[in-house]
Structure formats: C-alpha cells, structure tokens
Enzyme design. Structure first.
Site, short mmCIF file in Angstrom:
data_model
loop_
_atom_site.label_atom_id
_atom_site.label_comp_id
_atom_site.label_asym_id
_atom_site.label_seq_id
_atom_site.Cartn_x
_atom_site.Cartn_y
_atom_site.Cartn_z
N ASP A 6 0.85 -1.19 0.00
CA ASP A 6 0.00 0.00 0.00
C ASP A 6 0.89 1.25 0.00
O ASP A 6 1.67 1.46 0.92
CB ASP A 6 -0.89 -0.04 1.26
CG ASP A 6 -1.81 1.17 1.35
OD1 ASP A 6 -1.83 1.99 0.41
OD2 ASP A 6 -2.49 1.30 2.38
N ASP A 102 -3.69 2.44 -5.50
CA ASP A 102 -2.39 2.46 -4.83
C ASP A 102 -2.16 1.25 -3.93
O ASP A 102 -1.35 1.28 -3.02
CB ASP A 102 -2.21 3.76 -4.03
CG ASP A 102 -3.06 3.78 -2.78
OD1 ASP A 102 -4.17 3.25 -2.82
OD2 ASP A 102 -2.60 4.30 -1.76
N GLU A 103 -2.90 0.18 -4.18
CA GLU A 103 -2.74 -1.03 -3.37
C GLU A 103 -2.68 -2.25 -4.26
O GLU A 103 -3.46 -2.39 -5.20
CB GLU A 103 -3.92 -1.17 -2.40
CG GLU A 103 -3.95 -0.10 -1.34
CD GLU A 103 -5.21 -0.18 -0.48
OE1 GLU A 103 -5.70 -1.29 -0.24
OE2 GLU A 103 -5.70 0.89 -0.09
MG LIG Z 1 -2.35 4.10 0.32
#
Ligand SMILES: [Mg+2]
Length: 384
Positions: A6, A102-103
């Site tokens: 993350d 974003d993961e």
């Molecule tokens: Mg993040």
C-alpha cells in the site's frame, strides 16, 4: 503468504516526489482547482500531523494549517504511475492483483523470505518512484491489508500464527476493511471492540448479527486460500446495442434520444462485466445515406452512458447541419479493459453510486427503464 503493498499518501507523495519545493511540507491534493472549495483527496504526512485527512473540506484543512500547500489532482498522472508500479511488481513473477489504484496484493511462495522480500520491494519502489510504501504480510488478503496499516508510513507488519492474537487485540475493529461506522457500531454494541474480539466470533454469530456480510467477513478473516487473480482472457472484444426504428425519421431530438438510450444500455453491460471501453463507435443507416459509421476515443476508459452519448453526439455533429433520415442505429464500445479502479474523488463516487442504483432498478424493471437525466434532452424518451 499474501503481501499487501500500500503506497503511503499516494497522490500527495507523488506531488512531493515531482516537485522538490513541496518536499516535507504540509500538502493537500484537492479534487478541484479551487483551493477554497474542494475536498481533500490526499494529505501528505506533514499535513496529517495537523489532523488533516482525506474527505475533509479544504476550507477546514486550511483552518487547521494556514500555510498548507495545495495541488489540484492530476488523475492521469496517478493512474500512470500506478500502472508502472504494477508492471514493476509483475516482474517478480508472483501472481499479482490490484486492490485499488495504490494497493496491490501479491501471492508469494516459500522461495522468498517474506520480510526480506517486502523490504526489497519497498526499496525498489522508492528507488524507481521516490515514494514510500507499507507492506502487510499475512495468510489471507483481509489480514494482509489490515497489517499494511499497522506501521505506516514505510512500515512492514507480519501477522503469523504466533503473533496474530496478540496483535489483533491491540487494533480497533474499525480498522478492518469493510467495517464502516454502522457495522462498527453494531459490533461495538455486541461487545466486539477489537479485531481479536471479531476474530474469535463464530461464523454463526456473525451471520446472525450482520447477515450474509457477517458470514463473508468470517470467511475472509479465517481463509487460508490464495486469492484468484482476475481472469483477463474471457473478456469480450466489444459490447454494442442497435435498434431499427418503426419508420425513417430526421427529427434530431428523437434520434439523439435513441442514441442516449443505446449508450446507456451499452454502459450498463460494460458495468455488469466490470469493463471500461476506450472507443465508441456509432453507426446510422438511412434511405439517403446508406450505412454511415465513425468512431471516437475516450481520454480515459469509461463505462458511463452519458460519456458514451457525448462521444456519439460528436460523431453525429460531423454528419452536417441537416440530419439525414435515419432508419436504424447502433452504439458499440470497443478497446475493453478490466475496470481496476475504485472511484478516486467524491464526485466520481457519487456518480458511481448513482449508476449502481440505476443498474439495480433496470435489473428489476427491464433495461432502459431509467437512466440519469441531462439538461436539453427531449422530454419524451422512446421506449423499447
Ligand atoms: Mg495508500
């Protein structure tokens, strides 16, 4: 084991990485250009120290920190970097899936030592993109995601069979992905305050109190299974709808209304398959013009009927000032890609919620029963 990777304050970190002037400064990324009238969609760690976080109005954020730096969101930039990170991670050869922009989740095997490997990934991300990431390691995706939040930023957390209960006991139940305010309150009323309380409850208990969601939560928490990476091969090449009118017509409003309806029907099918299209193709057929077709691309993939309609109108505008008679017409979308992204901004979230509700209504009452209104459309819409 599953690795959940993350990025830390992704949008804000990218802006700081690109512009050295913003490094180590409190910074917010806003969904709109107007710094006084927008919503914070990301805050740098320096801004978070003032109590600023995403979802807050920029006005409130500025009150907390008057010398706050502001950057309007560059969505294309974030998506592009996300794709680069995905490609880089793919290079390690393990199965990989997007959880959000974003993961990422990676399913690793015994050939690597999880913590060392996680550190290696962090260093690589920092070297290539000048941003940091936190990594959670656990036996399933839900626990790995939870672990990734425990040592932010630039942290690593591992949940093993030996430390699992000890760590879960320290974490509030609201930290679990999917446990929002409402569920959190229900759980709290039942005496379930920590992640460990939740972990120790039976499937029956969770199903009784939270319904099917509770049962699924139990499965996600206790699963030993590896995730299934999304299958990309089975997706269709194009999705289209067409219609033959009862008689040829050249009333522009009537033709537009049909294009709108067909666009919405195509969009609904795209959403049902979780696809985005990058090209719209419109064809018209009439006694004077014969078959006439043209296509137009999107800047970014879309499955929104209104955007498909807008592209179709642009194609129609090229035909000329006077509409020839139209007897049949069709809207087709191609260049289909899996929709990997969750909506980034508040406006998009609202739009997506609206579209979901519309899909539900149409699923029950028939395709084309309802679709979002726009100004300037004829009042009488055709019915199939
Ligand atoms: Mg993040």
């Amino acid at each position: 084991m599953i690795l959940h990777i993350d990025m830390d304050a992704f949008f804000a970190s990218i802006e700081q990485a690109i512009n050295p002037r913003l490094k180590e400064k409190p910074l917010i990324v806003g969904s709109r250009d107007n710094r006084m009238h927008t919503v914070v969609c990301a805050a740098s760690y320096e801004a978070k120290a003032y109590g600023i976080d995403s979802g807050m109005s920029s006005r409130d954020a500025l009150q907390l920190c008057p010398n706050l730096e502001f950057v309007p969101a560059q969505q294309g930039r974030y998506i592009w970097i996300s794709e680069q990170i995905f490609r880089m991670l793919e290079g390690y050869g393990f199965s990989l899936a997007y959880t959000s922009i974003d993961e990422f989740q990676m399913d690793i095997n015994d050939s690597v030592e999880p913590q060392k490997f996680a550190r290696q990934i962090q260093e690589r991300i920092y070297a290539d993109f000048h941003i940091t990431a936190s990594v959670g390691i656990a036996k399933n995706w839900l626990l790995a995601k939870l672990a990734s939040k425990l040592n932010k930023p630039n942290g690593i957390a591992v949940l093993t069979d030996t430390n699992l209960t000890e760590i879960l006991d320290l974490v509030a139940v609201g930290k679990i992905c999917g446990v929002g305010k409402k569920t959190g309150q229900i759980l709290s009323d039942l005496g379930v305050k920590t992640c460990l309380d939740l972990y120790l409850k039976s499937a029956d208990f969770l199903e009784q109190n939270l319904g099917k969601y509770g049962f699924n939560l139990y499965l996600s928490l206790h699963s030993q299974e590896r995730f299934e990476p999304a299958e990309e091969e089975s997706r269709p090449k194009s999705v289209g709808h067409s219609y033959t009118l009862p008689r040829a017509t050249q009333t522009p409003g009537f033709i537009r209304a049909w294009v709108r309806l067909l666009s919405e029907m195509v969009a609904q099918r795209l959403r049902a398959q979780n696809l985005l299209a990058d090209t719209v193709h419109l064809w018209l057929n009439g006694p004077e013009m014969g078959n006439l077709g043209a296509q137009k691309a999107f800047h970014e993939g879309s499955n929104d009927g209104y955007q498909i309609y807008q592209r179709s109108l642009k194609i129609m505008a090229k035909i000329g000032p006077k509409m020839p008679k139209v007897r049949a017409l069709g809207v087709t979308c191609s260049g289909l890609l899996p929709n990997r992204y969750l909506p980034l901004f508040e406006e998009q979230k609202r739009r997506e919620d609206l579209l979901k509700t519309i899909d539900k209504i149409n699923g029950r009452f028939g395709e084309g029963s309802i679709y979002p209104g726009i100004i300037g459309l004829t009042k009488r819409m055709p019915r199939i």
